[in-house]
Design an enzyme around this catalytic site. Structure first.
Site, PDB file in Angstrom:
ATOM      1  N   GLY A  82     -13.856  -3.438   0.327  1.00 57.40           N
ATOM      2  CA  GLY A  82     -15.176  -2.841   0.610  1.00 57.40           C
ATOM      3  C   GLY A  82     -15.521  -1.746  -0.376  1.00 57.40           C
ATOM      4  O   GLY A  82     -16.652  -1.661  -0.877  1.00 57.40           O
ATOM      5  N   GLY A 126      -8.782  -7.269  -0.088  1.00 53.12           N
ATOM      6  CA  GLY A 126      -8.895  -8.046   1.149  1.00 53.12           C
ATOM      7  C   GLY A 126      -8.404  -9.476   1.036  1.00 53.12           C
ATOM      8  O   GLY A 126      -7.273  -9.734   0.606  1.00 53.12           O
ATOM      9  N   ARG A 153       0.815  -1.211   0.000  1.00 54.65           N
ATOM     10  CA  ARG A 153       0.000   0.000   0.000  1.00 54.65           C
ATOM     11  C   ARG A 153       0.855   1.269   0.000  1.00 54.65           C
ATOM     12  O   ARG A 153       0.425   2.292  -0.511  1.00 54.65           O
ATOM     13  CB  ARG A 153      -0.949   0.018   1.205  1.00 54.65           C
ATOM     14  CG  ARG A 153      -2.092  -0.949   1.020  1.00 54.65           C
ATOM     15  CD  ARG A 153      -2.974  -1.013   2.228  1.00 54.65           C
ATOM     16  NE  ARG A 153      -4.074  -1.934   1.953  1.00 54.65           N
ATOM     17  CZ  ARG A 153      -5.335  -1.692   2.273  1.00 54.65           C
ATOM     18  NH1 ARG A 153      -5.672  -0.599   2.896  1.00 54.65           N
ATOM     19  NH2 ARG A 153      -6.267  -2.569   1.985  1.00 54.65           N
ATOM     20  N   LYS A 183     -20.030 -13.597   4.722  1.00 58.25           N
ATOM     21  CA  LYS A 183     -21.410 -13.149   4.965  1.00 58.25           C
ATOM     22  C   LYS A 183     -22.144 -12.782   3.694  1.00 58.25           C
ATOM     23  O   LYS A 183     -21.689 -11.978   2.900  1.00 58.25           O
ATOM     24  CB  LYS A 183     -21.403 -11.941   5.906  1.00 58.25           C
ATOM     25  CG  LYS A 183     -21.033 -12.326   7.317  1.00 58.25           C
ATOM     26  CD  LYS A 183     -21.061 -11.146   8.240  1.00 58.25           C
ATOM     27  CE  LYS A 183     -22.431 -10.855   8.791  1.00 58.25           C
ATOM     28  NZ  LYS A 183     -22.412  -9.633   9.617  1.00 58.25           N
TER      29      LYS A 183
HETATM   30  P1  AMP Z   1     -15.336 -11.802   4.211  1.00 58.13           P
HETATM   31  O1  AMP Z   1     -14.688 -11.091   5.361  1.00 58.13           O
HETATM   32  O2  AMP Z   1     -16.819 -11.794   4.225  1.00 58.13           O
HETATM   33  O3  AMP Z   1     -14.729 -11.460   2.866  1.00 58.13           O
HETATM   34  O4  AMP Z   1     -14.970 -13.343   4.439  1.00 58.13           O
HETATM   35  C1  AMP Z   1     -13.654 -13.819   4.467  1.00 58.13           C
HETATM   36  C2  AMP Z   1     -13.586 -14.958   5.428  1.00 58.13           C
HETATM   37  O5  AMP Z   1     -14.561 -15.937   5.063  1.00 58.13           O
HETATM   38  C3  AMP Z   1     -12.267 -15.685   5.428  1.00 58.13           C
HETATM   39  O6  AMP Z   1     -11.599 -15.421   6.632  1.00 58.13           O
HETATM   40  C4  AMP Z   1     -12.658 -17.167   5.345  1.00 58.13           C
HETATM   41  O7  AMP Z   1     -12.009 -17.976   6.300  1.00 58.13           O
HETATM   42  C5  AMP Z   1     -14.142 -17.146   5.617  1.00 58.13           C
HETATM   43  N1  AMP Z   1     -14.856 -18.266   4.998  1.00 58.13           N
HETATM   44  C6  AMP Z   1     -14.809 -18.641   3.716  1.00 58.13           C
HETATM   45  N2  AMP Z   1     -15.553 -19.756   3.522  1.00 58.13           N
HETATM   46  C7  AMP Z   1     -16.082 -20.086   4.707  1.00 58.13           C
HETATM   47  C8  AMP Z   1     -16.932 -21.146   5.147  1.00 58.13           C
HETATM   48  N3  AMP Z   1     -17.375 -22.088   4.306  1.00 58.13           N
HETATM   49  N4  AMP Z   1     -17.291 -21.157   6.443  1.00 58.13           N
HETATM   50  C9  AMP Z   1     -16.822 -20.216   7.291  1.00 58.13           C
HETATM   51  N5  AMP Z   1     -16.023 -19.182   6.942  1.00 58.13           N
HETATM   52  C10 AMP Z   1     -15.644 -19.128   5.659  1.00 58.13           C
END
Ligand code: AMP
Length: 365
Positions: free
Chosen positions: A342, A319, A37, A174
């Site tokens: 984001g 990310g 960055r 999520k």
């Molecule tokens: P986000 O912050 O929403 O981009 O999600 C990223 C995170 O999602 C990473 O740290 C992954 O470990 C988690 N992740 C991906 N697939 C799964 C899953 N099947 N169950 C739980 N966590 C997950």
């Protein structure tokens, strides 16, 4: 839509220029783990210093609660910046002042005091209406830095004239965070591939059992409505599961109680790869599984390899997916790795961001 560029500023020779950067680097024990960055801001900083400007950079770092806190001191960033751009000064962490996140006009006054121009190169923060982002353009002649301008150019290109087939691959934990972006993408893409924790709410909407996998029960109806739009949404057909005694096995998409789906399975990874390989444009955001754990990294790795091998234009959005691509040593094979996860999703969803609007409405625009 056009943003004022560095060339649109009044002559900067001998002028003081405030540059909002996104130097929110990963730190471990005061040591910078990845200085990408900081290096990414150099074209803008060098353009300004090369023309005789006196440059002061500013950034946030971590999540201090509006007051000084040693764990979010920018000192390590300042030291690295001194090596890379010796003539550029760096202010203290913007978020050490509560006025930053509150967009307090008195804090904007302090930021712009003594400055002649403002440059925003912090694409990763452009979705936040914080003082250092939206305040200065209303007071000073302002421009987009090179990094921010390139981010906007790439993402606008995806939304307005992507070569087809255009495939988006979404993952991460999520679904509620991403419903808006899914809706926006479904109008643009030829196929939307969904993996990661967010796939379970879609699988539940299709009537599958999800066991103890991540599930947002209150979003099942919204996912059902998206599936009913008749667009091409590609969901996993198999999964890698973790059992009640910590055993790992492959399974189908009906997850028994006590088991969790933590990665897409090998069949899904192959199907996803085929869809990606055929694409002429790919946008990927979010890991396919818990890739931080090697037992559940295979799906993310296979997708990363398919994106890297794809001959179309490939974009990885910030990310975790950017970290995954770097972890697998594939970052050089991607056409564009966004610095703002984001911000890039919000730009795709809304078609604009507060920081960009502020620049377009700046006093010189
Ligand atoms: P986000 O912050 O929403 O981009 O999600 C990223 C995170 O999602 C990473 O740290 C992954 O470990 C988690 N992740 C991906 N697939 C799964 C899953 N099947 N169950 C739980 N966590 C997950």
């Amino acid at each position: 839509m056009k943003l004022p560029q560095l060339e649109d500023l009044p002559d900067v020779a001998g002028k003081r220029v405030l540059v909002r950067c996104d130097f929110n680097v990963p730190l471990a024990g005061g040591h910078i783990e990845d200085d990408l960055r900081i290096r990414s801001a150099l074209p803008t900083l060098e353009w300004l210093t090369g023309r005789g400007a006196q440059v002061t950079a500013c950034t946030h770092l971590g999540r201090p609660k509006g007051k000084p806190d040693p764990s979010t001191d920018v000192a390590p960033v300042r030291a690295r910046l001194k090596e890379l751009a010796p003539d550029v000064a760096l202010m203290d962490n913007l978020r050490w002042d509560a006025g930053e996140e509150a967009n307090d006009p008195a804090f904007v006054d302090r930021l712009v005091a003594g400055q002649d121009c403002y440059v925003d190169d912090a694409f990763g923060s452009a979705h936040r209406a914080h003082a250092s982002i939206v305040g200065p353009p209303a007071r000073l002649p302002s421009a987009a830095g090179r990094l921010l301008a390139r981010e906007v150019e790439v993402l606008s290109g995806l939304l307005n004239d992507a070569k087809r087939p255009f495939v988006a691959v979404l993952g991460g934990s999520k679904v509620s965070d991403k419903l808006g972006v899914i809706q926006a993408l479904l109008d643009k893409v030829d196929a939307l591939v969904i993996g990661g924790g967010m796939c379970f709410t879609f699988l539940a909407a299709e009537g599958q059992r999800t066991g103890d996998s991540l599930l947002e029960a209150d979003q099942v109806d919204a996912c059902r409505r998206l599936l009913a739009l008749g667009k091409r949404i590609v969901l996993p057909s198999d999964l890698t599961l973790l059992g009640p005694d910590n055993q790992v096995r492959q399974g189908g998409t009906s997850v028994p109680d006590g088991w969790k789906g933590l990665d897409i399975g090998p069949g899904s990874a192959a199907e996803f790869s085929d869809v990606i390989t055929d694409a002429r444009t790919v946008l990927w955001n979010g890991p396919m599984g818990v890739f931080e754990d090697p037992r559940f990294a295979a799906g993310t790795r296979t997708v990363a390899e398919a994106v890297a091998a794809c001959r179309g234009f490939t974009v990885v959005g910030g990310g975790d997916s950017a970290a995954a691509v770097a972890q697998f040593g594939l970052d050089k094979e991607i056409d564009f790795v966004s610095t703002g996860g984001g911000a890039s999703l919000e730009f795709i969803e809304q078609g604009d961001l507060p920081g960009l609007r502020a620049l377009r409405e700046s006093v010189n625009a």
